[in-house]
Scaffold this active site. Structure first.
Site, PDB file in Angstrom:
ATOM      1  N   THR A  18      69.120  62.050  28.963  1.00  0.00           N
ATOM      2  CA  THR A  18      70.138  61.026  28.690  1.00  0.00           C
ATOM      3  C   THR A  18      69.608  59.644  29.072  1.00  0.00           C
ATOM      4  OG1 THR A  18      71.769  62.694  29.321  1.00  0.00           O
ATOM      5  CG2 THR A  18      72.582  60.460  29.042  1.00  0.00           C
ATOM      6  N   SER A 113      68.116  56.996  38.920  1.00  0.00           N
ATOM      7  CA  SER A 113      69.507  56.532  38.999  1.00  0.00           C
ATOM      8  C   SER A 113      70.227  57.019  40.243  1.00  0.00           C
ATOM      9  CB  SER A 113      70.237  56.953  37.727  1.00  0.00           C
ATOM     10  OG  SER A 113      71.525  56.410  37.702  1.00  0.00           O
ATOM     11  N   HIS A 114      71.274  57.799  40.044  1.00  0.00           N
ATOM     12  CA  HIS A 114      72.145  58.224  41.142  1.00  0.00           C
ATOM     13  C   HIS A 114      71.667  59.514  41.789  1.00  0.00           C
ATOM     14  CE1 HIS A 114      73.132  59.750  37.254  1.00  0.00           C
ATOM     15  NE2 HIS A 114      73.595  60.837  37.828  1.00  0.00           N
ATOM     16  N   ASP A 277      75.073  52.509  42.612  1.00  0.00           N
ATOM     17  CA  ASP A 277      74.201  53.690  42.703  1.00  0.00           C
ATOM     18  C   ASP A 277      72.746  53.321  42.987  1.00  0.00           C
ATOM     19  OD1 ASP A 277      73.546  52.654  40.209  1.00  0.00           O
ATOM     20  OD2 ASP A 277      73.113  54.625  39.365  1.00  0.00           O
ATOM     21  N   ASP A 279      70.017  52.786  41.297  1.00  0.00           N
ATOM     22  CA  ASP A 279      69.342  51.701  40.573  1.00  0.00           C
ATOM     23  C   ASP A 279      70.279  50.559  40.184  1.00  0.00           C
ATOM     24  OD1 ASP A 279      70.658  53.351  38.763  1.00  0.00           O
ATOM     25  OD2 ASP A 279      69.302  52.851  37.132  1.00  0.00           O
ATOM     26  N   ASP A 281      73.135  50.336  38.411  1.00  0.00           N
ATOM     27  CA  ASP A 281      73.873  50.157  37.153  1.00  0.00           C
ATOM     28  C   ASP A 281      75.272  50.758  37.189  1.00  0.00           C
ATOM     29  OD1 ASP A 281      72.965  52.748  37.083  1.00  0.00           O
ATOM     30  OD2 ASP A 281      71.984  52.604  35.126  1.00  0.00           O
ATOM     31  N   ARG A 282      75.561  51.586  38.194  1.00  0.00           N
ATOM     32  CA  ARG A 282      76.908  52.170  38.273  1.00  0.00           C
ATOM     33  C   ARG A 282      77.780  51.412  39.275  1.00  0.00           C
ATOM     34  NH1 ARG A 282      76.805  58.715  37.821  1.00  0.00           N
ATOM     35  NH2 ARG A 282      75.543  58.780  35.941  1.00  0.00           N
ATOM     36  N   SER A 365      81.496  57.816  33.646  1.00  0.00           N
ATOM     37  CA  SER A 365      80.579  58.133  34.739  1.00  0.00           C
ATOM     38  C   SER A 365      80.253  56.892  35.571  1.00  0.00           C
ATOM     39  CB  SER A 365      79.306  58.750  34.163  1.00  0.00           C
ATOM     40  OG  SER A 365      78.794  57.914  33.137  1.00  0.00           O
ATOM     41  N   LYS A 376      74.233  49.221  31.667  1.00  0.00           N
ATOM     42  CA  LYS A 376      75.442  49.048  32.446  1.00  0.00           C
ATOM     43  C   LYS A 376      75.066  48.315  33.728  1.00  0.00           C
ATOM     44  CE  LYS A 376      75.138  53.835  34.024  1.00  0.00           C
ATOM     45  NZ  LYS A 376      74.686  54.848  33.079  1.00  0.00           N
TER      46      LYS A 376
END
Ligand code: G1P
Ligand code: ZN
Length: 543
Positions: A18, A113-114, A277, A279, A281-282, A365, A376
């Site tokens: 993804t 990421s997360h 998160d 990186d 982006d969240r 998410s 994001k």
């Protein structure tokens, strides 16, 4: 400095998911693993010769080593220049911004990421294209094909480059420019949002707690919230990025950001809480004793974006990923905005934004963003919220309650079943897929199935078709069940079950989400027969 051509062989499984290639760190550290993938990226984009790239990562374990390898390979492949975040650090949105403002040919972002970081946790790499966005599927397919055919890669021999101080150096003929990772990003945020109004709100006693979860947003949040907006020192907690994120699971949701949730439910709770998160982006937004689901957050931003200077002329359109709740659709309908439904993954928003169809996008998410970059953006969402609260002189709780009163409430939750046997999880979904056409009209838990399909998406801009993007079962009362397997995990399969139920109000708007969703949850279990296939009756993570 000499360039060598190293013989190699294809390594199985280097298929980007993804969001880029994600594997256990130990896998990435295997001989040729990173090199094969980086060379495949360069090959897939038609070579690196004469090109300029951005490079940075979320600081997780192996970030520093991987950066040196990628730099040497970029130089050996004839790249003209690489712009690197100081210390090889860059948040994903900041990397996207640098790619765009410097008009580069793309960038390599080192992050999982997360997912947790460390020698026994996860590492990842993704390539973002010249628009600053994640490589589209056509390109990730090409990269994968290159990994399957690779026989050699190019490497420049030499010492490590000093990435600890800003400035320009050379690696062979290639220029390496080390930049402050925060400066350009913070400047962009100042343009988009009303820093005076937010600053005044903070000066007036509005208290914030931002949990950077020992990940990349620490330095960004300290600069923006504390240094520029005047929030007291200590507003940003877990502010130093660490290679193992201090043992935290840097995923901003009520489960993993429990420390923040506890604080927001305590007697001394600040007015506003947020987390980001690995990186950056969240985002998760929390008010005093108020959790804002990401789907509701997207709807609220759509309703009030024009409070912020960067969006004062209104939105061009909105988009959400298919599993994201339909709360934003209601705002779009009322405001006469186009509303697009895309498959899961930020890469599907890129074309819509490039074509000017939308400038607000979101996923359930914990992802929200706009066309200021092509990723994001966690801190962007936090600042948008602060700007809206300052403009409307409202609390988080009042804004959310007012929104439900006006639009009704889309109760929403995601249930994740982790570490499943991949074959069993796939068989379960295949079995359900085989029964979809017969479901229409059938009744379950008092609800009648209006529509059931396996979501396919035709990109309205380039006509590309993405099939098999998740099973959706929609009921006549607007309730919805979506099921798909995660494309970002590194062990076994993760089943995601997305549950939604609409209540128009005025009564029944402040129930517990799990309770309100109970019939939909039961229907999901019955329809897919989750327990029989997987042996699990309860999810591991509920968000
Ligand atoms: C998950 C999220 C998805 C998000 C992606 C990258 O992917 O569900 O919305 O875009 O992480 O942050 P998944 O594991 O579901 O494939
Ligand atoms: Zn992320």
């Amino acid at each position: 400095m000499s360039i060598t051509t190293v013989e190699t062989q294809p390594i199985q499984g280097q298929k980007p998911g993804t969001s880029g290639l994600r594997k256990k760190t130990q896998v990435f550290m295997q001989r040729h693993y990173l090199e094969n993938f980086a060379q495949a990226v360069f090959n897939a984009i038609g070579g690196a010769k004469g090109k300029t790239f951005v490079l940075g990562g979320d600081g997780r374990y192996f970030n520093d080593r991987a950066a040196q390898v990628i730099l040497r390979m970029a130089a050996a492949n004839g790249a003209k220049k690489v712009i690197v975040g100081q210390g090889a650090l860059l948040s994903t949105p900041a990397a996207s911004n640098l790619i765009r403002i410097n008009k580069t040919d793309g960038g390599l972002i080192m992050s999982a990421s997360h997912n947790p970081g460390g020698p026994d946790e996860d590492f990842g790499i993704k390539f973002n294209a010249a628009n600053g966005g994640p490589a589209p599927e056509s390109l990730t397919d090409k990269i994968f094909a290159e990994t399957e055919n690779i026989s050699e890669y190019k490497m420049m021999e030499g010492h490590d480059i000093d990435l600890d101080a800003p400035g320009t150096t050379k690696l062979g003929d290639m220029e390496v420019e080390v930049v402050d990772p925060v400066a350009d990003y913070a400047a962009m945020m100042e343009k988009l949002f009303d820093f005076d109004a937010i600053g005044q709100m903070i000066a007036g006693g509005f208290r914030i707690r931002f949990d950077a979860m020992c990940a990349i947003t620490g330095p960004y949040a300290v600069e923006i919230l504390e240094n520029r907006l005047g929030a007291p020192r200590g507003t940003v907690v877990n502010r130093i990025p660490l290679p193992d994120f201090g043992g935290m699971h840097p995923d901003p949701n009520p489960v993993w950001a429990k420390q923040l949730m506890d604080e927001m439910w305590s007697a001394e709770a600040p007015d506003f809480g947020a987390a980001s998160d690995g990186d950056g982006d969240r985002n998760m937004i929390v008010g005093r004793e108020t959790y804002v689901s990401p789907s509701d957050s997207l709807a609220i931003l759509a309703a009030h974006a024009d409070s912020a200077p960067g969006y004062k002329d209104g939105l061009s359109g909105v988009a959400r990923s298919m599993p994201t709740s339909q709360a934003v659709d209601r705002v779009a309908a009322k405001k006469g905005l186009d509303c697009f439904e895309t498959p899961t993954g930020w890469k599907f928003f890129g074309n819509l934004m490039d074509a000017g169809h939308v400038n607000l996008c979101g996923e359930e998410s914990f992802g929200t963003g706009s066309d200021h970059v092509r990723e994001k953006d966690g801190l962007w969402a936090v600042l948008m919220w602060l700007n809206i609260l300052a403009a409307r002189k409202s609390s988080v709780g009042d804004l959310l309650a007012g929104h439900w009163k006006e639009y009704g409430r889309n109760y929403y939750s995601r249930h994740d079943f982790e570490g499943l046997d991949t074959a069993k999880a796939t068989a379960m979904l295949d079995d359900l897929k085989g029964r979809l056409t017969g479901l229409k009209g059938s009744e379950i838990e008092g609800m009648t199935v209006a529509h059931a399909d396996d979501f396919a998406y035709t990109d309205p801009v380039d006509g590309s078709v993405s099939k098999g993007q998740g099973i959706r079962i929609v009921f006549e009362d607007g309730s919805r069940i979506v099921m798909r397997l995660s494309g970002t995990g590194t062990t076994g399969a993760t089943l995601r079950v997305y549950l939604e139920r609409y209540v128009a109000g005025p009564d029944g708007l402040d129930r517990d989400a799990q309770e309100a969703l109970a019939p939909v949850i039961r229907a999901a279990h019955q329809l897919a027969d989750i327990e029989r296939h997987t042996g699990r009756s309860e999810p591991d993570v509920i968000t």
